[in-house]
Motif scaffolding. Structure first.
Motif, mmCIF file in Angstrom:
data_model
loop_
_atom_site.group_PDB
_atom_site.id
_atom_site.type_symbol
_atom_site.label_atom_id
_atom_site.label_comp_id
_atom_site.label_asym_id
_atom_site.label_seq_id
_atom_site.Cartn_x
_atom_site.Cartn_y
_atom_site.Cartn_z
ATOM 1 N N ALA A 1 37.330 75.379 58.685
ATOM 2 C CA ALA A 1 37.554 74.401 59.987
ATOM 3 C C ALA A 1 38.243 73.196 59.234
ATOM 4 C CB ALA A 1 36.452 74.218 60.612
ATOM 5 N N LEU A 2 37.884 72.616 58.251
ATOM 6 C CA LEU A 2 38.672 71.433 57.743
ATOM 7 C C LEU A 2 40.073 71.817 57.483
ATOM 8 C CD1 LEU A 2 38.480 68.739 56.528
ATOM 9 C CD2 LEU A 2 37.668 69.506 54.452
ATOM 10 N N GLU A 3 40.333 73.048 56.616
ATOM 11 C CA GLU A 3 41.752 73.403 56.382
ATOM 12 C C GLU A 3 42.606 73.451 57.323
ATOM 13 O OE1 GLU A 3 43.683 76.470 53.079
ATOM 14 O OE2 GLU A 3 42.087 76.939 54.556
ATOM 15 N N SER A 4 42.188 74.060 58.509
ATOM 16 C CA SER A 4 42.778 74.262 59.774
ATOM 17 C C SER A 4 42.915 73.237 60.644
ATOM 18 C CB SER A 4 42.270 75.568 60.528
ATOM 19 O OG SER A 4 41.167 75.417 60.974
ATOM 20 N N SER A 5 42.306 72.226 60.329
ATOM 21 C CA SER A 5 42.311 70.778 61.156
ATOM 22 C C SER A 5 43.741 70.207 61.372
ATOM 23 C CB SER A 5 41.432 69.723 60.675
ATOM 24 O OG SER A 5 42.056 69.175 59.515
ATOM 25 N N LYS A 6 44.052 69.716 62.721
ATOM 26 C CA LYS A 6 45.159 69.112 62.931
ATOM 27 C C LYS A 6 45.843 68.271 61.998
ATOM 28 C CE LYS A 6 47.687 66.830 66.696
ATOM 29 N NZ LYS A 6 47.604 66.382 68.129
ATOM 30 N N GLY A 7 44.551 67.353 61.600
ATOM 31 C CA GLY A 7 45.000 66.074 60.748
ATOM 32 C C GLY A 7 45.319 66.657 59.366
ATOM 33 N N LEU A 8 44.964 67.618 58.682
ATOM 34 C CA LEU A 8 45.436 68.211 57.716
ATOM 35 C C LEU A 8 46.696 68.841 57.866
ATOM 36 C CD1 LEU A 8 44.623 68.637 54.798
ATOM 37 C CD2 LEU A 8 43.598 70.668 55.132
ATOM 38 N N LYS A 9 46.752 69.626 58.712
ATOM 39 C CA LYS A 9 48.061 70.312 58.987
ATOM 40 C C LYS A 9 49.234 69.512 59.155
ATOM 41 C CE LYS A 9 46.729 74.786 60.877
ATOM 42 N NZ LYS A 9 46.493 75.607 61.947
ATOM 43 N N GLU A 10 49.054 68.437 59.707
ATOM 44 C CA GLU A 10 49.997 67.370 59.964
ATOM 45 C C GLU A 10 50.228 66.013 58.826
ATOM 46 O OE1 GLU A 10 49.106 65.514 63.772
ATOM 47 O OE2 GLU A 10 49.745 67.084 64.820
ATOM 48 N N SER A 11 49.294 66.595 57.769
ATOM 49 C CA SER A 11 49.440 65.402 56.574
ATOM 50 C C SER A 11 50.449 66.162 55.333
ATOM 51 C CB SER A 11 48.016 65.411 55.998
ATOM 52 O OG SER A 11 47.866 66.382 55.292
ATOM 53 N N ALA A 12 50.781 65.196 54.467
ATOM 54 C CA ALA A 12 51.696 65.677 53.364
ATOM 55 C C ALA A 12 51.003 66.482 52.365
ATOM 56 C CB ALA A 12 52.232 64.358 52.887
ATOM 57 N N LEU A 13 49.805 66.897 52.644
ATOM 58 C CA LEU A 13 48.977 67.561 51.497
ATOM 59 C C LEU A 13 49.161 69.055 51.454
ATOM 60 C CD1 LEU A 13 45.175 65.800 52.033
ATOM 61 C CD2 LEU A 13 47.109 65.349 50.322
ATOM 62 N N ASN A 14 49.092 69.662 50.416
ATOM 63 C CA ASN A 14 49.287 71.043 50.337
ATOM 64 C C ASN A 14 48.025 71.411 49.611
ATOM 65 O OD1 ASN A 14 49.817 73.595 49.380
ATOM 66 N ND2 ASN A 14 51.628 73.212 48.399
ATOM 67 N N VAL A 15 47.329 72.191 50.488
ATOM 68 C CA VAL A 15 45.788 72.539 50.237
ATOM 69 C C VAL A 15 45.652 73.813 50.164
ATOM 70 C CG1 VAL A 15 43.166 72.485 51.230
ATOM 71 C CG2 VAL A 15 44.878 70.423 51.632
ATOM 72 N N ASN A 16 45.155 74.427 49.198
ATOM 73 C CA ASN A 16 44.630 76.033 48.961
ATOM 74 C C ASN A 16 43.356 76.060 48.392
ATOM 75 O OD1 ASN A 16 47.070 77.521 49.340
ATOM 76 N ND2 ASN A 16 48.116 76.165 47.637
ATOM 77 N N MET A 17 42.748 77.228 49.076
ATOM 78 C CA MET A 17 41.362 77.652 48.786
ATOM 79 C C MET A 17 41.260 78.706 47.673
ATOM 80 S SD MET A 17 39.365 76.998 52.241
ATOM 81 C CE MET A 17 39.112 75.380 52.993
ATOM 82 N N PHE A 18 40.338 78.718 46.847
ATOM 83 C CA PHE A 18 40.447 79.781 45.818
ATOM 84 C C PHE A 18 39.001 80.122 45.608
ATOM 85 C CE2 PHE A 18 43.792 76.864 44.849
ATOM 86 C CZ PHE A 18 44.805 77.874 44.594
ATOM 87 N N ASP A 19 38.628 81.699 45.375
ATOM 88 C CA ASP A 19 37.236 81.866 45.193
ATOM 89 C C ASP A 19 36.777 81.454 43.707
ATOM 90 O OD1 ASP A 19 36.853 83.157 47.672
ATOM 91 O OD2 ASP A 19 38.268 84.852 46.883
ATOM 92 N N THR A 20 37.720 81.317 42.815
ATOM 93 C CA THR A 20 37.287 80.862 41.385
ATOM 94 C C THR A 20 37.911 79.662 40.846
ATOM 95 O OG1 THR A 20 39.165 81.807 40.200
ATOM 96 C CG2 THR A 20 37.207 83.469 40.948
ATOM 97 N N LEU A 21 36.952 78.964 40.092
ATOM 98 C CA LEU A 21 37.329 77.863 39.422
ATOM 99 C C LEU A 21 38.622 77.997 38.634
ATOM 100 C CD1 LEU A 21 36.928 74.509 38.904
ATOM 101 C CD2 LEU A 21 35.624 75.308 37.146
ATOM 102 N N GLU A 22 38.753 79.131 37.735
ATOM 103 C CA GLU A 22 39.963 79.312 36.955
ATOM 104 C C GLU A 22 41.328 79.476 38.034
ATOM 105 O OE1 GLU A 22 37.033 81.081 37.060
ATOM 106 O OE2 GLU A 22 36.154 80.160 35.227
#
Length: 137
Positions: free
Chosen positions: A106-127
């Motif tokens: 929900a955070l990743e798909s938020s309007k504020g994040l989508k409209e920001s200059a941040l490049n966000v990716n989610m991962f299953d592992t720390l590596e």
């Protein structure tokens, strides 16, 4: 995660600088909400400014579900400050718990994040998260 000493530490999170990846790391240790969720992130932002960090690693595997109030605060208050501080890449290691994962999505798909200059990716592992961050220049 083994690394340098903590910049900020509480019962819920450890914030530190990872020299190898050149990023701020927020390693959540337990569920947090309200002040316990927000204060450490502000401290991490302070570290990001001090280090002129372009990268942030959020290890949320032990965080749990993020409350609606904290999601709203993150989107409206924190994301703009991240961008202003120069952070551009955020890697999030997601928890196995499906409800906690949904709150992060929900955070990743938020309007504020989508409209920001941040490049966000989610991962299953720390590596995988670290490898992605290392590849960002």
């Amino acid at each position: 995660m083994k690394n340098a000493s903590s910049y900020f530490e509480s019962a819920h999170i450890r914030i530190f600088w990872d020299e190898h990846i050149q990023c701020v790391v927020g390693e959540w240790l337990s569920f947090a909400k309200g002040k316990d969720f927000r204060e450490p992130l502000v401290k991490g932002l302070e570290l990001a400014r001090n280090m002129r960090a372009r990268k942030w690693l959020a290890d949320t595997r032990k965080l749990g579900v993020i409350t609606q109030d904290d999601l709203k605060w993150h989107e409206q208050e924190l994301i703009p400050q991240f961008v202003q501080a120069g952070v551009r890449y955020v890697a999030t290691v997601v928890p196995n718990d499906v409800f906690a994962k949904w709150s992060l999505e929900a955070l990743e798909s938020s309007k504020g994040l989508k409209e920001s200059a941040l490049n966000v990716n989610m991962f299953d592992t720390l590596e995988d998260a670290k490898a992605w961050l290392k590849s960002q220049l």
